[in-house]
Scaffold this motif. Structure first.
Motif, PDB file in Angstrom:
ATOM      1  N   ASP A   1      11.068   7.451   4.598  1.00 56.76           N
ATOM      2  CA  ASP A   1       9.643   7.722   4.396  1.00 56.76           C
ATOM      3  C   ASP A   1       8.824   6.753   5.248  1.00 56.76           C
ATOM      4  OD1 ASP A   1       7.167   8.466   3.564  1.00 56.76           O
ATOM      5  OD2 ASP A   1       7.396   7.789   1.488  1.00 56.76           O
ATOM      6  N   TYR A   2       8.397   7.229   6.416  1.00 57.27           N
ATOM      7  CA  TYR A   2       7.633   6.360   7.309  1.00 57.27           C
ATOM      8  C   TYR A   2       6.183   6.187   6.851  1.00 57.27           C
ATOM      9  CZ  TYR A   2      11.522   6.466  10.591  1.00 57.27           C
ATOM     10  OH  TYR A   2      12.746   6.312  11.171  1.00 57.27           O
ATOM     11  N   ASP A   3       5.751   6.962   5.865  1.00 59.11           N
ATOM     12  CA  ASP A   3       4.409   6.764   5.322  1.00 59.11           C
ATOM     13  C   ASP A   3       4.296   5.423   4.607  1.00 59.11           C
ATOM     14  OD1 ASP A   3       3.471   9.182   6.247  1.00 59.11           O
ATOM     15  OD2 ASP A   3       4.044  10.283   4.438  1.00 59.11           O
ATOM     16  N   ARG A   4       5.426   4.854   4.191  1.00 59.86           N
ATOM     17  CA  ARG A   4       5.433   3.560   3.500  1.00 59.86           C
ATOM     18  C   ARG A   4       5.971   2.450   4.401  1.00 59.86           C
ATOM     19  NH1 ARG A   4       8.162   3.502  -2.102  1.00 59.86           N
ATOM     20  NH2 ARG A   4       6.720   1.731  -2.270  1.00 59.86           N
ATOM     21  N   PHE A   5       6.033   2.729   5.689  1.00 57.33           N
ATOM     22  CA  PHE A   5       6.659   1.777   6.611  1.00 57.33           C
ATOM     23  C   PHE A   5       5.950   0.424   6.604  1.00 57.33           C
ATOM     24  CE2 PHE A   5       7.269  -0.075  10.844  1.00 57.33           C
ATOM     25  CZ  PHE A   5       8.648  -0.057  10.945  1.00 57.33           C
ATOM     26  N   HIS A   6       4.631   0.428   6.503  1.00 55.93           N
ATOM     27  CA  HIS A   6       3.865  -0.820   6.567  1.00 55.93           C
ATOM     28  C   HIS A   6       3.565  -1.410   5.187  1.00 55.93           C
ATOM     29  CE1 HIS A   6       3.189  -0.090  10.839  1.00 55.93           C
ATOM     30  NE2 HIS A   6       2.809   1.143  10.533  1.00 55.93           N
ATOM     31  N   ASP A   7       3.988  -0.755   4.115  1.00 54.15           N
ATOM     32  CA  ASP A   7       3.649  -1.213   2.764  1.00 54.15           C
ATOM     33  C   ASP A   7       4.477  -2.437   2.383  1.00 54.15           C
ATOM     34  OD1 ASP A   7       1.986   0.932   2.735  1.00 54.15           O
ATOM     35  OD2 ASP A   7       3.181   2.137   1.347  1.00 54.15           O
ATOM     36  N   VAL A   8       3.838  -3.372   1.712  1.00 52.32           N
ATOM     37  CA  VAL A   8       4.517  -4.552   1.178  1.00 52.32           C
ATOM     38  C   VAL A   8       4.237  -4.638  -0.314  1.00 52.32           C
ATOM     39  CG1 VAL A   8       4.439  -5.809   3.359  1.00 52.32           C
ATOM     40  CG2 VAL A   8       2.564  -6.052   1.739  1.00 52.32           C
ATOM     41  N   GLU A   9       5.160  -5.288  -1.024  1.00 51.65           N
ATOM     42  CA  GLU A   9       5.034  -5.456  -2.462  1.00 51.65           C
ATOM     43  C   GLU A   9       5.221  -6.920  -2.821  1.00 51.65           C
ATOM     44  OE1 GLU A   9       8.195  -3.027  -3.803  1.00 51.65           O
ATOM     45  OE2 GLU A   9       7.138  -1.114  -3.461  1.00 51.65           O
ATOM     46  N   PRO A  10       4.508  -7.407  -3.839  1.00 51.58           N
ATOM     47  CA  PRO A  10       4.735  -8.796  -4.277  1.00 51.58           C
ATOM     48  C   PRO A  10       6.096  -8.931  -4.925  1.00 51.58           C
ATOM     49  CG  PRO A  10       3.245  -7.669  -5.771  1.00 51.58           C
ATOM     50  CD  PRO A  10       3.466  -6.737  -4.625  1.00 51.58           C
ATOM     51  N   LEU A  11       6.677 -10.095  -4.815  1.00 51.55           N
ATOM     52  CA  LEU A  11       7.977 -10.340  -5.411  1.00 51.55           C
ATOM     53  C   LEU A  11       7.864 -10.356  -6.923  1.00 51.55           C
ATOM     54  CD1 LEU A  11       9.297 -13.138  -3.037  1.00 51.55           C
ATOM     55  CD2 LEU A  11       9.974 -10.745  -3.062  1.00 51.55           C
ATOM     56  N   ASP A  12       8.886  -9.836  -7.585  1.00 49.93           N
ATOM     57  CA  ASP A  12       8.882  -9.858  -9.043  1.00 49.93           C
ATOM     58  C   ASP A  12       8.952 -11.284  -9.577  1.00 49.93           C
ATOM     59  OD1 ASP A  12       8.821  -7.112  -8.994  1.00 49.93           O
ATOM     60  OD2 ASP A  12      11.008  -6.925  -9.082  1.00 49.93           O
ATOM     61  N   ALA A  13       9.691 -12.130  -8.860  1.00 47.78           N
ATOM     62  CA  ALA A  13       9.810 -13.527  -9.273  1.00 47.78           C
ATOM     63  C   ALA A  13       9.216 -14.411  -8.194  1.00 47.78           C
ATOM     64  CB  ALA A  13      11.277 -13.884  -9.512  1.00 47.78           C
TER      65      ALA A  13
END
Length: 311
Positions: A285-297
């Motif tokens: 899914d290249y629509d999410r290629f630039h997406d980042v998420e915060p670490l759970d920990a």
């Protein structure tokens, strides 16, 4: 010399190229594009290239039309004193069309036709060569993530960014190089712009077809060991990425380059997953290629910095 004013002369401004940390003005170099016209015509945008060709075409016909118009009644079957007829006669001559309706009737008009025919052939050859060179120039279509992230990888804090091959053909024997460039102070107390090569977990790829996540472990020996976002910002740190390889379809070397500034690094984050495995096929899914998420920990504590003199 530091603090001195640059001498006057030819100046050329560069809009903050990666690795400089700021806008740069070159002094003492020839800034005219005419000194490197071939490179300028080869690398400018297609829209600008065709606009320049069109303007040159109109200007050339306009100049020759003025010459025919100044000769008076030098064109047979043309309205005397008509610049419009002179212009369209020039168009026919430059393109070697020759409908046969209008023709030169005087010696001056014939000499001008001979000169225009010569320049028309040269112009057509040059334009054709430039168009062919622009089409045949090998280029890589590599998509780089808009940001880089710092998070744990195999239990080690690591700097990561990812790339994708936007073409259907593979890039074989792909080689990746990552360089950190920042301001530092030498032992003599002089400010310098210093380059550091950052080791990657994998710097080569046999066949770069889909995506590739580059990972630099921030170990105690890394130039980024102990680095903080504010310190990198003050040091005007840049990350320069260079990718080279061979396009499988063209069998020619291609390269791509990208850069990240200190503000483009997301600390304590990870890239969003873009691969969805399936029973028969997987999806990217290249629509999410630039997406980042915060670490759970919370991210792992950075290692102790090595001995480096920073500003």
């Amino acid at each position: 010399m530091t603090g001195s004013s640059p001498r006057r002369g030819r100046q050329r401004r560069h809009l903050a190229p990666f690795g400089t940390g700021r806008d740069v003005v070159s002094v003492g170099l020839e800034s005219s594009a005419l000194h490197d016209a071939y490179h300028t015509l080869l690398t400018m945008r297609w829209r600008a290239f065709f606009l320049l060709v069109f303007l040159g075409y109109v200007a050339a016909n306009g100049l020759f039309a003025l010459g025919y118009w100044a000769l008076g009644d030098g064109i047979e079957n043309a309205e005397p004193g008509s610049f419009r007829d002179a212009f369209f006669f020039s168009v026919q001559t430059l393109a070697t069309i020759g409908y046969g309706k209008m023709a030169p009737r005087t010696l001056g008009a014939n000499l001008l036709v001979a000169l225009e025919a010569l320049l028309g052939m040269v112009g057509l050859a040059v334009t054709t060569g430039l168009v062919f060179a622009r089409f045949s120039r090998p280029t890589a279509r590599v998509l780089f993530s808009k940001v880089a992230v710092v998070g744990p990888y195999e239990g080690v804090p690591s700097l990561m960014f990812r790339m994708a091959n936007a073409r259907s053909s593979q890039i074989v024997e792909a080689r990746l190089k990552l360089t950190l460039i920042r301001n530092e102070i030498t032992r003599e107390g002089r400010p310098v712009r210093r380059l550091h090569d950052l080791a990657l977990v994998r710097s080569e790829h046999a066949a770069f077809a889909l995506t590739w996540t580059a990972v630099h472990p921030i170990t105690p020996g890394s130039p980024l060991a102990g680095a903080e976002p504010e310190a990198l910002r003050e040091a005007m740190a840049d990350l320069v990425v260079s990718l080279t390889g061979i396009d499988e379809g063209l069998s020619q070397s291609v390269h791509a380059r990208h850069g990240y500034r200190s503000d483009d690094i997301r600390w304590g984050s990870r890239f969003a997953d873009i691969l969805t495995p399936g029973a028969e096929r997987s999806f990217v899914d290249y629509d999410r290629f630039h997406d980042v998420e915060p670490l759970d920990a919370a991210p792992l504590a950075p290692p102790e910095p090595r001995s480096v003199r920073n500003p």
